[in-house]
Design an enzyme around this catalytic site. Sequence first.
Site, mmCIF file in Angstrom:
data_model
loop_
_atom_site.group_PDB
_atom_site.id
_atom_site.type_symbol
_atom_site.label_atom_id
_atom_site.label_comp_id
_atom_site.label_asym_id
_atom_site.label_seq_id
_atom_site.Cartn_x
_atom_site.Cartn_y
_atom_site.Cartn_z
ATOM 1 N N LYS A 291 13.135 -2.315 7.312
ATOM 2 C CA LYS A 291 12.089 -3.325 7.167
ATOM 3 C C LYS A 291 10.719 -2.686 6.967
ATOM 4 O O LYS A 291 9.705 -3.278 7.291
ATOM 5 C CB LYS A 291 12.099 -4.268 8.369
ATOM 6 C CG LYS A 291 13.314 -5.175 8.382
ATOM 7 C CD LYS A 291 13.273 -6.180 9.488
ATOM 8 C CE LYS A 291 13.666 -5.610 10.807
ATOM 9 N NZ LYS A 291 15.053 -5.204 10.882
ATOM 10 N N ASP B 204 5.898 5.060 -0.361
ATOM 11 C CA ASP B 204 4.472 4.799 -0.170
ATOM 12 C C ASP B 204 3.789 5.868 0.671
ATOM 13 O O ASP B 204 2.605 6.176 0.464
ATOM 14 C CB ASP B 204 4.259 3.417 0.465
ATOM 15 C CG ASP B 204 5.056 3.214 1.741
ATOM 16 O OD1 ASP B 204 5.879 4.083 2.094
ATOM 17 O OD2 ASP B 204 4.864 2.173 2.388
#
Length: 517
Positions: A195, A247
């Site tokens: 998640k 990221d």
Amino acid sequence: MGKVAVGATVVCAAAVCAASVYIVRRRMQSSGKWARVIEILRVLEEDCATPIAKLRQVADAMTVEMHAGLASEGGSKLKMLISYVDNLPSGEEHGFFYALDLGGTNFRVMRVLLGGKEGRVVKQEAKEVSIPPHLMTSGSDELFNFIAEALANFVATEGEDFHLPEGRQRELGFTFSFPVKQTSLSSGTLIKWTKGFSIEDTVELDYLFHFIPNLLHKIVGQDVVGELVKAMERVGLDMNVTALVNDTVGTLAGGRYYNPDVVAAVILGTGTNAAYVERAHAIPKWHGLLPKSGEMVINMEWGNFRSSHLPLTEYDHLLDFDSLNPGEQILEKIISGMYLGEILRRVLLKMADEAAFFGDSVPPKLRIPFIIRTPNMSAMHSDTSPDLKVVGSKLKDILEVPTTSLKMRKVVVSLCDIIASRGARLSAAGIYGILKKLGRDAPKDGETQKSVIAMDGGLFEHYTQFSECMESSLKELLGDEASGSVEVIHSNDGSGVGAALLAASHSQYLDDVSETS
């Protein structure tokens, strides 16, 4: 008459006495319930305690796991994934490059014009695209076709500033913010769903708990770059995917582009992760040729860290049990923005059930998982008004509790402080563990070395109490002398710009540039 009057007086006296006893009992019950509230608060505070000795134990455990993860695949809860990024941006890069940032229910396409040391980022343009819900339950081809078409439409809007030299392909850095087992800089297969991605407050939880797991299940084990390339070919878009990064690695690249002392990057947002620059010879599981730079960026996937030294509570164990990935992402579940508000909700529910914190009945909304989002928790934690008006307003808006007393609001603020402080201090311990692994946790005689940590993510950026506590805890761990050489900076939008910068620093045309320069 006199007898009647006396009888009436006796009846009235009995009624008053009964009423008094009732009031005293209610007060005693109320007092007992409030004592239970305070007891729940006290136990939480004890269980979440992070004294400096415990933080050092967590940091040491992190360092041990880092060594184990670098030694062999599967040797640690930390995946310690090799990113194949061995040439971080230096600021010398020229030209224009594209980035695709896919990390949740939307994605961004971006182009960046680089002008070398003098110009740096001359110009950048971006567009955000929402993924239609029906694509979340369709096949991977449909999703990647949609992405490729959006990318092609964005390319069609190039202005005169973005001039591509004749005979060259456009180059793309692809940010894919899920755990990927990379086989090269520009290829990798999805390992599993976690998640660790961005999700807007307005997005329904169905997106989080149904659509995204369902979507990613379809591409587990597939080469995500290969899927994107096939889709671009189908829409007639000629573009080379130069770099596949997550990221955190993108944030590290963006930070290094502006500051050569950046050695690590940490994302503290909806999810959490860390990446850092490792010496290539210190990676036993690396069997290729040592890179010319002598360095390799490691994607730690530190959200999966767990240790007996982590201060876990009954609420953490139940949250983990109820999650889609029990036993995994333990660190993420106690420090990241996805979960902090949910921990608060679970504590308030216990207080409501066992101590009638909100009155005789439990607010129905309080039983809804994840109804308290971390931005709401941050707003309550930041409330400095004398009557804690913001806290009362949030409880009314979110849980539909019409009125709350000041002492109730003070308890809520205390809960926010306990939960956020634990997360912030454990984040600091993780960073300290990375610095220890790199030998940058203490000053060295006759050597001045600056160590900069590039941070990004909404939790770090917007939850002031969290970020301030994290930074002060890191200084506490380092000590006065060493903390002077360690700096924490905010590297905004690293995942987007960073991917474009890595496409530039690993461009297929680097030799051409060096020959003409």
